[in-house]
Design an enzyme around this catalytic site. Structure first.
Site, PDB file in Angstrom:
ATOM      1  N   ASN A 293       0.793  -1.238   0.000  1.00 33.06           N
ATOM      2  CA  ASN A 293       0.000   0.000   0.000  1.00 33.06           C
ATOM      3  C   ASN A 293       0.819   1.279   0.000  1.00 33.06           C
ATOM      4  O   ASN A 293       0.362   2.297  -0.498  1.00 33.06           O
ATOM      5  CB  ASN A 293      -1.014  -0.005   1.150  1.00 33.06           C
ATOM      6  CG  ASN A 293      -0.354  -0.097   2.494  1.00 33.06           C
ATOM      7  OD1 ASN A 293       0.660  -0.769   2.646  1.00 33.06           O
ATOM      8  ND2 ASN A 293      -0.894   0.579   3.483  1.00 33.06           N
TER       9      ASN A 293
ATOM     10  N   GLU B 253       4.371  -3.389  12.514  1.00 38.70           N
ATOM     11  CA  GLU B 253       3.426  -2.307  12.242  1.00 38.70           C
ATOM     12  C   GLU B 253       2.269  -2.955  11.483  1.00 38.70           C
ATOM     13  O   GLU B 253       2.397  -3.259  10.301  1.00 38.70           O
ATOM     14  CB  GLU B 253       4.146  -1.228  11.425  1.00 38.70           C
ATOM     15  CG  GLU B 253       3.582   0.143  11.670  1.00 38.70           C
ATOM     16  CD  GLU B 253       2.427   0.411  10.749  1.00 38.70           C
ATOM     17  OE1 GLU B 253       1.294   0.065  11.139  1.00 38.70           O
ATOM     18  OE2 GLU B 253       2.645   0.945   9.672  1.00 38.70           O
TER      19      GLU B 253
ATOM     20  N   CYS C 128      -3.015   1.690   6.805  1.00 28.44           N
ATOM     21  CA  CYS C 128      -3.210   1.104   8.131  1.00 28.44           C
ATOM     22  C   CYS C 128      -3.779   2.139   9.104  1.00 28.44           C
ATOM     23  O   CYS C 128      -4.531   1.807  10.005  1.00 28.44           O
ATOM     24  CB  CYS C 128      -1.899   0.548   8.662  1.00 28.44           C
ATOM     25  SG  CYS C 128      -0.557   1.722   8.552  1.00 28.44           S
TER      26      CYS C 128
ATOM     27  N   GLU D  78       7.672   3.044  14.877  1.00 28.94           N
ATOM     28  CA  GLU D  78       8.404   3.612  13.751  1.00 28.94           C
ATOM     29  C   GLU D  78       8.291   5.120  13.878  1.00 28.94           C
ATOM     30  O   GLU D  78       7.466   5.635  14.616  1.00 28.94           O
ATOM     31  CB  GLU D  78       7.792   3.140  12.420  1.00 28.94           C
ATOM     32  CG  GLU D  78       7.892   1.640  12.179  1.00 28.94           C
ATOM     33  CD  GLU D  78       9.253   1.187  11.653  1.00 28.94           C
ATOM     34  OE1 GLU D  78      10.199   2.001  11.638  1.00 28.94           O
ATOM     35  OE2 GLU D  78       9.361   0.004  11.279  1.00 28.94           O
TER      36      GLU D  78
HETATM   37  P1  NDP Z   1       0.499  -9.435   4.193  1.00 31.22           P
HETATM   38  O1  NDP Z   1       0.656  -9.201   5.628  1.00 31.22           O
HETATM   39  O2  NDP Z   1       0.299 -10.823   3.731  1.00 31.22           O
HETATM   40  O3  NDP Z   1       1.765  -8.867   3.401  1.00 31.22           O
HETATM   41  C1  NDP Z   1       2.705  -7.957   3.910  1.00 31.22           C
HETATM   42  C2  NDP Z   1       4.107  -8.388   3.525  1.00 31.22           C
HETATM   43  O4  NDP Z   1       4.427  -9.626   4.182  1.00 31.22           O
HETATM   44  C3  NDP Z   1       4.273  -8.642   2.036  1.00 31.22           C
HETATM   45  O5  NDP Z   1       5.554  -8.250   1.604  1.00 31.22           O
HETATM   46  C4  NDP Z   1       4.134 -10.148   1.975  1.00 31.22           C
HETATM   47  O6  NDP Z   1       4.708 -10.705   0.821  1.00 31.22           O
HETATM   48  C5  NDP Z   1       4.878 -10.569   3.215  1.00 31.22           C
HETATM   49  N1  NDP Z   1       4.616 -11.930   3.645  1.00 31.22           N
HETATM   50  C6  NDP Z   1       3.556 -12.736   3.352  1.00 31.22           C
HETATM   51  N2  NDP Z   1       3.690 -13.928   3.949  1.00 31.22           N
HETATM   52  C7  NDP Z   1       4.848 -13.902   4.640  1.00 31.22           C
HETATM   53  C8  NDP Z   1       5.537 -14.840   5.470  1.00 31.22           C
HETATM   54  N3  NDP Z   1       5.069 -16.049   5.704  1.00 31.22           N
HETATM   55  N4  NDP Z   1       6.711 -14.451   6.041  1.00 31.22           N
HETATM   56  C9  NDP Z   1       7.197 -13.223   5.832  1.00 31.22           C
HETATM   57  N5  NDP Z   1       6.596 -12.311   5.038  1.00 31.22           N
HETATM   58  C10 NDP Z   1       5.442 -12.631   4.452  1.00 31.22           C
HETATM   59  O7  NDP Z   1      -0.655  -8.497   3.663  1.00 31.22           O
HETATM   60  P2  NDP Z   1      -1.493  -8.671   2.323  1.00 31.22           P
HETATM   61  O8  NDP Z   1      -0.733  -8.049   1.249  1.00 31.22           O
HETATM   62  O9  NDP Z   1      -1.927 -10.056   2.111  1.00 31.22           O
HETATM   63  O10 NDP Z   1      -2.794  -7.799   2.682  1.00 31.22           O
HETATM   64  C11 NDP Z   1      -3.888  -8.378   3.369  1.00 31.22           C
HETATM   65  C12 NDP Z   1      -4.521  -7.422   4.311  1.00 31.22           C
HETATM   66  O11 NDP Z   1      -3.585  -6.991   5.287  1.00 31.22           O
HETATM   67  C13 NDP Z   1      -5.013  -6.123   3.690  1.00 31.22           C
HETATM   68  O12 NDP Z   1      -6.252  -6.270   3.141  1.00 31.22           O
HETATM   69  C14 NDP Z   1      -5.001  -5.211   4.882  1.00 31.22           C
HETATM   70  O13 NDP Z   1      -6.164  -5.389   5.628  1.00 31.22           O
HETATM   71  C15 NDP Z   1      -3.827  -5.678   5.692  1.00 31.22           C
HETATM   72  N6  NDP Z   1      -2.626  -4.885   5.421  1.00 31.22           N
HETATM   73  C16 NDP Z   1      -2.243  -3.964   6.333  1.00 31.22           C
HETATM   74  C17 NDP Z   1      -1.159  -3.159   6.056  1.00 31.22           C
HETATM   75  C18 NDP Z   1      -0.695  -2.111   6.980  1.00 31.22           C
HETATM   76  O14 NDP Z   1      -0.040  -1.152   6.559  1.00 31.22           O
HETATM   77  N7  NDP Z   1      -0.952  -2.226   8.259  1.00 31.22           N
HETATM   78  C19 NDP Z   1      -0.420  -3.263   4.819  1.00 31.22           C
HETATM   79  C20 NDP Z   1      -0.870  -4.295   3.943  1.00 31.22           C
HETATM   80  C21 NDP Z   1      -1.936  -5.053   4.265  1.00 31.22           C
HETATM   81  P3  NDP Z   1       3.804 -10.965  -0.465  1.00 31.22           P
HETATM   82  O15 NDP Z   1       3.156  -9.677  -0.803  1.00 31.22           O
HETATM   83  O16 NDP Z   1       4.802 -11.366  -1.412  1.00 31.22           O
HETATM   84  O17 NDP Z   1       2.867 -12.037  -0.075  1.00 31.22           O
END
Ligand code: NDP
Length: 471
Positions: free
Chosen positions: A150, A248, A281, A451
């Site tokens: 995001n 975060e 977030c 952060e």
């Molecule tokens: P994730 O938590 O899955 O992804 C965040 C990061 O973690 C990405 O780089 C992802 O990689 C990585 N990741 C995924 N699985 C693993 C693992 N097992 N070990 C280490 N890293 C990993 O979020 P999503 O992108 O699936 O989003 C889903 C929901 O999460 C959103 O709809 C929202 O509600 C929330 N979200 C909240 C955020 C915030 O800023 N607080 C940011 C993003 C999402 P990859 O993308 O390659 O899977």
């Protein structure tokens, strides 16, 4: 143009070779925009090894020197703003104006941490004559950073600037949907003279890259931004390995509006749910309104939300999964009995080629409904009513999350009183402005650690006590 994205390890682009790649489609029209290498454990090993080799020399540099290099990163980011903005807009779908703001914030992180690291001191501790005791703040070494889709540039800059200023080296894994600006930033670090190996980027999917990265024995600190589900998994790994983790995570933040509030300002602020199309977030996605002004405020907010025309003043959803998720929540809200006041659909007509949804408002939302409790990550406001101050606080705190809260009232004593009772890492009274200097992080399931601000610099260092006998 379809961008080819490969890893950046030890100051070099590591070509894909025979390795597989994934095609990323853009949010505006779902056409291919990037081919991303799908990294694995071998790339993580190479990157962590490069970061480990570079750590000693980088950590030994005077903070003044590291700081000057980071200030130069900030300067060049601003110089090349158009390029960064164009690429990140294409991948995330953000409005150009939003991303221009994001670019400045990213540059500010480098400028800020490049400066304040020179004020990072230890203390002397008086044990009496004969012993000289002092503390010093030392880098951890290799930091693993995992960022979501995001806000790829600002989130990478936020962690990287603090980690690098403190003398750590970094291996970062961006989301595979939005890897470009993180790779560009790593190259830019190299261009200003930050040595090879200090910043490394491994692209690919979470389980294949993020997993091995958090498990790697040479990684001494993990900084993760993303969902609660993945955050928990990362925290479990960190606990098993006994390394600290800065997490975060998400939010379901509440704006608590009392009857004496300045409604013009509340309306303007409530509309920040549309920033990044609500994919933030920190989004204040619950609007809790005191009964006396409920109907008037709801109508005014709904009217403004209807005017946020997708494609013009409202960005699309970044990923297909996120688009599907928001549409699913429209069904969930209806099934749970929330009253739809604005939006509630995917955008129609020519915009249907993209991942656009309408700016949406639901009223009469109760704590039993899923849209009150769950993070939607879209331009969706859930409006609830309350009668007394006590009830307003209770509703705000009725959440597993605790990232941000807003309080609106003309009574400053009440503003402070309510702020002190809300379980959130950041409380904004009457639209107070936050900055790079203000620590940011969550209470409850919204995360661990902070952060931003000087506080973050402390998180990226470990404290050593040294005692010398002078007898
Ligand atoms: P994730 O938590 O899955 O992804 C965040 C990061 O973690 C990405 O780089 C992802 O990689 C990585 N990741 C995924 N699985 C693993 C693992 N097992 N070990 C280490 N890293 C990993 O979020 P999503 O992108 O699936 O989003 C889903 C929901 O999460 C959103 O709809 C929202 O509600 C929330 N979200 C909240 C955020 C915030 O800023 N607080 C940011 C993003 C999402 P990859 O993308 O390659 O899977």
């Amino acid at each position: 143009m379809v961008r080819e994205l490969d890893h950046w390890i030890d100051g070099k682009s590591v070509p894909r070779g025979t390795q597989s790649a994934m095609t990323v489609t853009g949010p505006f029209d779902r056409r291919p925009i990037a081919r991303v290498s799908l990294g694995g454990r071998e790339h993580v090993d190479l990157a962590v090894e490069a970061a480990r080799r570079a750590a000693r020399a980088w950590g030994d540099r005077p903070p003044l020197e590291r700081g000057r290099l980071l200030a130069e990163v900030a300067r060049r980011l601003r110089e090349r703003a158009d390029e960064f903005v164009e690429v990140e807009v294409a991948e995330t779908g953000k409005l150009v104006t939003e991303m221009r703001g994001g670019l400045q914030v990213a540059a500010d992180y480098f400028e800020y941490y490049g400066g304040v690291v020179r004020a990072l001191f230890g203390e002397t501790i008086n044990l009496g004559a004969g012993d000289h005791a002092f503390t010093s703040r030392e880098p951890y070494g290799v930091v693993a950073m995992i960022t979501p889709w995001n806000g790829p540039l600002t989130q990478a800059a936020r962690g990287m600037a603090a980690a690098l200023a403190a003398g750590n080296t970094v291996v970062i894994k961006p989301s595979e949907f939005t890897s470009s600006t993180t790779l560009m930033l790593a190259r830019l670090c190299e261009e200003v003279g930050i040595p090879p190996g200090v910043v490394n980027v491994v692209v690919g999917e979470g389980p294949e890259v993020g997993g091995p990265l958090t498990e790697h024995p040479a990684v001494r600190l993990i900084a993760f931004t993303g969902s609660v589900v993945t955050g928990r998994r990362v925290a479990e790994t960190a606990a098993r390995r006994l390394v600290p983790a800065i997490l975060e995570l998400g939010g379901k933040s509440a704006n608590v509006v009392f009857a004496d509030a300045d409604l013009d300002r509340v309306v303007e602020h409530a509309l920040t749910i549309c920033t990044g199309a609500g994919q933030q977030c920190a989004a204040l996605s619950r609007l809790l309104v005191q009964n006396e002004i409920h109907d008037e405020l709801l109508e005014r907010v709904a009217q403004e939300m209807r005017a946020r025309i997708p494609g013009d003043r409202l960005a699309p959803m970044t990923t297909e999964a996120q688009f599907d998720k928001v549409l699913e929540y429209f069904d969930v809200a209806t099934q749970d009995g929330a009253r739809l006041v604005a939006g509630g659909r995917a955008a129609a007509g020519a915009l249907a080629a993209g991942r656009y949804v309408e700016a949406t408002v639901y009223a009469e939302v109760t704590p039993q409904m899923r849209i009150f409790r769950e993070e939607i990550f879209g331009p969706v406001l859930a409006v609830s009513r309350f009668a007394t101050e006590e009830e307003g606080i209770e509703l705000a705190n009725d959440s597993e999350y605790g990232l941000v809260a807003g309080v609106w009232t003309a009574d400053s004593a009440r503003g402070l009183r309510v702020a002190s009772r809300i379980d959130a890492g950041q409380v904004i009274v009457n639209g107070g402005r936050t900055g790079i200097e203000t620590p940011f992080g969550g209470y409850k399931a919204s995360g661990l650690g902070r952060e931003k601000g000087f506080e973050s610099l402390l998180h990226y260092t470990q404290l050593k006590t040294t005692v010398v006998s002078t007898r």
